[in-house]
Motif scaffolding. Structure first.
Motif, PDB file in Angstrom:
ATOM      1  N   MET A   1       0.839  -1.191   0.000  1.00 28.51           N
ATOM      2  CA  MET A   1       0.000   0.000   0.000  1.00 28.51           C
ATOM      3  C   MET A   1       0.880   1.250   0.000  1.00 28.51           C
ATOM      4  N   ASP A   2       0.538   2.210  -0.820  1.00 33.89           N
ATOM      5  CA  ASP A   2       1.270   3.470  -0.850  1.00 33.89           C
ATOM      6  C   ASP A   2       1.116   4.166   0.502  1.00 33.89           C
ATOM      7  N   PRO A   3       2.222   4.652   1.073  1.00 27.94           N
ATOM      8  CA  PRO A   3       2.146   5.288   2.407  1.00 27.94           C
ATOM      9  C   PRO A   3       1.214   6.496   2.431  1.00 27.94           C
ATOM     10  N   ARG A   4       1.008   7.149   1.296  1.00 29.35           N
ATOM     11  CA  ARG A   4       0.110   8.304   1.280  1.00 29.35           C
ATOM     12  C   ARG A   4      -1.334   7.876   1.518  1.00 29.35           C
ATOM     13  N   ILE A   5      -1.709   6.719   0.966  1.00 27.78           N
ATOM     14  CA  ILE A   5      -3.063   6.221   1.202  1.00 27.78           C
ATOM     15  C   ILE A   5      -3.226   5.830   2.664  1.00 27.78           C
ATOM     16  N   SER A   6      -2.212   5.170   3.219  1.00 30.35           N
ATOM     17  CA  SER A   6      -2.251   4.782   4.627  1.00 30.35           C
ATOM     18  C   SER A   6      -2.374   6.016   5.524  1.00 30.35           C
ATOM     19  N   LYS A   7      -1.640   7.060   5.179  1.00 29.42           N
ATOM     20  CA  LYS A   7      -1.651   8.288   5.978  1.00 29.42           C
ATOM     21  C   LYS A   7      -3.020   8.961   5.927  1.00 29.42           C
ATOM     22  N   GLN A   8      -3.604   9.061   4.729  1.00 28.99           N
ATOM     23  CA  GLN A   8      -4.884   9.748   4.598  1.00 28.99           C
ATOM     24  C   GLN A   8      -6.039   8.906   5.135  1.00 28.99           C
ATOM     25  N   ARG A   9      -5.892   7.615   5.092  1.00 24.19           N
ATOM     26  CA  ARG A   9      -6.918   6.772   5.692  1.00 24.19           C
ATOM     27  C   ARG A   9      -6.911   6.941   7.210  1.00 24.19           C
ATOM     28  N   THR A  10      -5.717   7.060   7.785  1.00 18.79           N
ATOM     29  CA  THR A  10      -5.607   7.321   9.215  1.00 18.79           C
ATOM     30  C   THR A  10      -6.181   8.685   9.567  1.00 18.79           C
ATOM     31  N   ALA A  11      -5.942   9.673   8.695  1.00 26.75           N
ATOM     32  CA  ALA A  11      -6.491  11.010   8.925  1.00 26.75           C
ATOM     33  C   ALA A  11      -8.018  10.982   8.927  1.00 26.75           C
ATOM     34  N   LEU A  12      -8.593  10.152   8.067  1.00 25.71           N
ATOM     35  CA  LEU A  12     -10.047  10.023   8.045  1.00 25.71           C
ATOM     36  C   LEU A  12     -10.558   9.400   9.341  1.00 25.71           C
ATOM     37  N   VAL A  13      -9.854   8.409   9.850  1.00 26.00           N
ATOM     38  CA  VAL A  13     -10.255   7.779  11.109  1.00 26.00           C
ATOM     39  C   VAL A  13     -10.292   8.806  12.227  1.00 26.00           C
ATOM     40  N   LEU A  14      -9.317   9.705  12.238  1.00 28.04           N
ATOM     41  CA  LEU A  14      -9.216  10.694  13.311  1.00 28.04           C
ATOM     42  C   LEU A  14     -10.192  11.861  13.120  1.00 28.04           C
ATOM     43  N   ASP A  15     -10.306  12.358  11.874  1.00 27.95           N
ATOM     44  CA  ASP A  15     -11.078  13.576  11.633  1.00 27.95           C
ATOM     45  C   ASP A  15     -12.479  13.314  11.082  1.00 27.95           C
ATOM     46  N   GLN A  16     -12.634  12.250  10.326  1.00 25.60           N
ATOM     47  CA  GLN A  16     -13.912  11.904   9.706  1.00 25.60           C
ATOM     48  C   GLN A  16     -14.194  10.429   9.998  1.00 25.60           C
ATOM     49  N   PRO A  17     -14.597  10.111  11.245  1.00 30.81           N
ATOM     50  CA  PRO A  17     -14.707   8.704  11.658  1.00 30.81           C
ATOM     51  C   PRO A  17     -15.688   7.884  10.832  1.00 30.81           C
ATOM     52  N   PHE A  18     -16.723   8.519  10.288  1.00 31.74           N
ATOM     53  CA  PHE A  18     -17.656   7.753   9.449  1.00 31.74           C
ATOM     54  C   PHE A  18     -16.921   7.179   8.246  1.00 31.74           C
ATOM     55  N   PHE A  19     -16.188   8.044   7.527  1.00 31.55           N
ATOM     56  CA  PHE A  19     -15.439   7.598   6.354  1.00 31.55           C
ATOM     57  C   PHE A  19     -14.283   6.686   6.752  1.00 31.55           C
TER      58      PHE A  19
ATOM     59  N   GLY B   1       0.002   9.923  -7.776  1.00 34.03           N
ATOM     60  CA  GLY B   1       1.139  10.842  -7.704  1.00 34.03           C
ATOM     61  C   GLY B   1       0.782  12.263  -8.095  1.00 34.03           C
ATOM     62  N   GLY B   2      -0.304  12.442  -8.833  1.00 35.75           N
ATOM     63  CA  GLY B   2      -0.715  13.781  -9.236  1.00 35.75           C
ATOM     64  C   GLY B   2      -1.669  14.444  -8.273  1.00 35.75           C
ATOM     65  N   LEU B   3      -2.008  13.773  -7.180  1.00 35.21           N
ATOM     66  CA  LEU B   3      -2.930  14.329  -6.195  1.00 35.21           C
ATOM     67  C   LEU B   3      -2.169  14.838  -4.978  1.00 35.21           C
ATOM     68  N   ASN B   4      -2.679  15.898  -4.363  1.00 35.30           N
ATOM     69  CA  ASN B   4      -2.115  16.310  -3.084  1.00 35.30           C
ATOM     70  C   ASN B   4      -2.798  15.519  -1.969  1.00 35.30           C
ATOM     71  N   ASP B   5      -2.372  15.728  -0.724  1.00 33.35           N
ATOM     72  CA  ASP B   5      -2.888  14.927   0.383  1.00 33.35           C
ATOM     73  C   ASP B   5      -4.390  15.103   0.585  1.00 33.35           C
ATOM     74  N   LEU B   6      -4.876  16.343   0.497  1.00 37.39           N
ATOM     75  CA  LEU B   6      -6.300  16.584   0.712  1.00 37.39           C
ATOM     76  C   LEU B   6      -7.146  15.967  -0.392  1.00 37.39           C
ATOM     77  N   GLU B   7      -6.661  16.008  -1.615  1.00 38.84           N
ATOM     78  CA  GLU B   7      -7.386  15.385  -2.719  1.00 38.84           C
ATOM     79  C   GLU B   7      -7.407  13.867  -2.558  1.00 38.84           C
TER      80      GLU B   7
END
Length: 428
Positions: free
Chosen positions: A1-19, A52-58
């Motif tokens: 898994m790309d670390p960026r996906i892992s990072k943003q999935r964790t961010a969703l758990v913390l900030d957007q628990p539904f998602f 690779g063409g997306l930023n973290d928020l996207e």
């Protein structure tokens, strides 16, 4: 898994628990063969080049986008619909919810104010109708061109100039004007040419039909997961109004309207076992068994809304079910009426006749009065009447004595309530 996906999935758990809770249910798969992202209800696939063409928020927004595809049941409900058009319809349904949650999506995603609050099925019907209308216009233009000798401009006889160069599209489709919402997320305005969406570039995330043999169980498990995720998010005070409304609709049990129609028709058709007429098949054996006393079922009446508010695809599927009911119930006569403000076409088939329904004829406003008046004036008392309509019209003041089923092409939660009879939702 790309670390960026892992990072943003964790961010969703913390900030957007539904998602976040639902994103953890999807197995992440690197898939260079796809164009963007995709999900089938079991996996979350992604193209590393696109990522690779997306930023973290996207990236976070795209993961949420894919989660909503599954949470809304889009993976289970595609059926035999056109995959591209179904994907566009699903995107129109969920992208506003992602923005309402304060997240960001890549430029060019599909958003249209016309579709706010509508289900993917409703939006698909609109897009399919617009696509057919566009194809008909093109066929007329091509036919006119042949009549004019194939010249684009028959009057001048000159070849038309080269078409203007189209603006570049961002990944995900047409790029409408952008605006910024209260959360700082960039949201596109309504698409200036909804009819062009069928030819648009791929969306930021594709929905694929689930192919496993355990589809029913998988769908049921996801409904439970959606409810649990919504409850957890609500306890933390981070379940917005759009999400809460979506959850209520996503977990509603789905009943096939064809089943309701068959049940209604059969229950309205008298069939009984009587000893008054013993079954002659067993008389020689000295057995007096009941025979099936099946009095000739009366007339079956179907009314098709001809005002133009019912899409061609829905009319076609309804016509197919008329034939099924006719074969199942075998009424004395099958009567099909087309009505806008007045009855514009009447088709009557006797029992045993070959039934070939003509195209719907009409195109005016909508009133439900005339079919009931016509039946009363002609002394026709049907076994039942089924009316296919969007429910936007004038109802009769008097309730008929025979059973009536209103087949609403608008979701029942938004449809006008009929003053009598049953109602069912017909979303094709």
């Amino acid at each position: 898994m790309d670390p960026r996906i892992s990072k943003q999935r964790t961010a969703l758990v913390l900030d957007q628990p539904f998602f976040g809770a639902l994103a953890l249910r999807l197995k992440v798969v690197e898939d260079p063969s796809c164009k963007t992202f995709w999900t089938d209800g079991e996996s979350l696939g992604y193209n590393p080049a696109y990522l690779g063409g997306l930023n973290d928020l996207e990236t976070r927004g795209v993961i949420a986008h894919e989660v909503l595809h599954v949470a809304n049941g889009h993976c289970w409900r595609q059926g035999d619909r056109d995959p591209k058009l179904w994907n566009d319809a699903c995107d129109y349904a969920i992208n506003p919810i992602v923005y309402d949650a304060g997240m960001l999506l890549p430029k060019g995603v599909l958003v249209d104010a016309r579709f706010k609050g509508k289900s993917a099925e409703e939006i698909y019907g609109i897009l399919a109708q617009e696509k057919r209308q566009k194809e008909k216009q093109q066929e007329k233009q091509q036919g006119k061109g042949k009549q004019d000798g194939g010249k684009p401009d028959a009057q001048s006889g000159q070849q038309s100039a080269q078409p203007p160069k189209q603006p570049d599209r961002a990944p995900g489709g047409n790029s409408p004007p952008q605006s910024t919402n209260a959360n700082g997320a960039t949201t596109p305005s309504a698409s200036p040419d909804p009819g062009a969406t069928a030819d648009a570039a791929p969306s930021c995330g594709e929905v694929r039909q689930y192919r496993g043999d355990d589809k029913a169980q998988k769908e049921a498990d996801w409904k439970v997961a959606v409810l649990q995720a919504a409850k957890a998010a609500k306890m933390r005070g981070v379940l917005g109004g759009s999400l809460e409304g979506m959850v209520q609709l996503a977990v509603e049990p789905v009943v096939d309207w064809r089943t309701i129609l068959q049940r209604f028709a059969q229950e309205s058709s008298p069939t009984d076992y009587r000893f008054a007429m013993p079954n002659r098949r067993y008389l020689h054996m000295g057995l007096y068994l009941p025979s099936l006393n099946e009095p000739a079922v009366g007339d079956a009446v179907f009314v098709r809304d001809a005002s133009g508010s019912v899409f061609d695809a829905t009319q076609a599927q309804f016509d197919a079910e008329i034939l099924v009911v006719n074969e199942t119930v075998r009424p004395r006569r099958l009567i099909v009426l087309d009505c806008d403000t007045r009855v514009k076409q009447v088709q009557i088939f006797e029992r045993g006749d070959a039934v070939e329904l003509l195209p719907v004829r009409g195109g005016g406003g909508t009133s439900f009065v005339d079919p009931f008046k016509r039946l009363a004036d002609e002394g026709i008392h049907p076994a039942f009447l089924v009316y296919l309509t969007d429910m936007d019209g004038t109802f009769p003041t008097d309730e008929p004595s025979y059973p009536v089923l209103w087949a609403s092409t608008k979701p029942l939660r938004r449809a006008k309530k009929a003053p009598f009879g049953e109602m069912m939702e017909v979303i094709c």
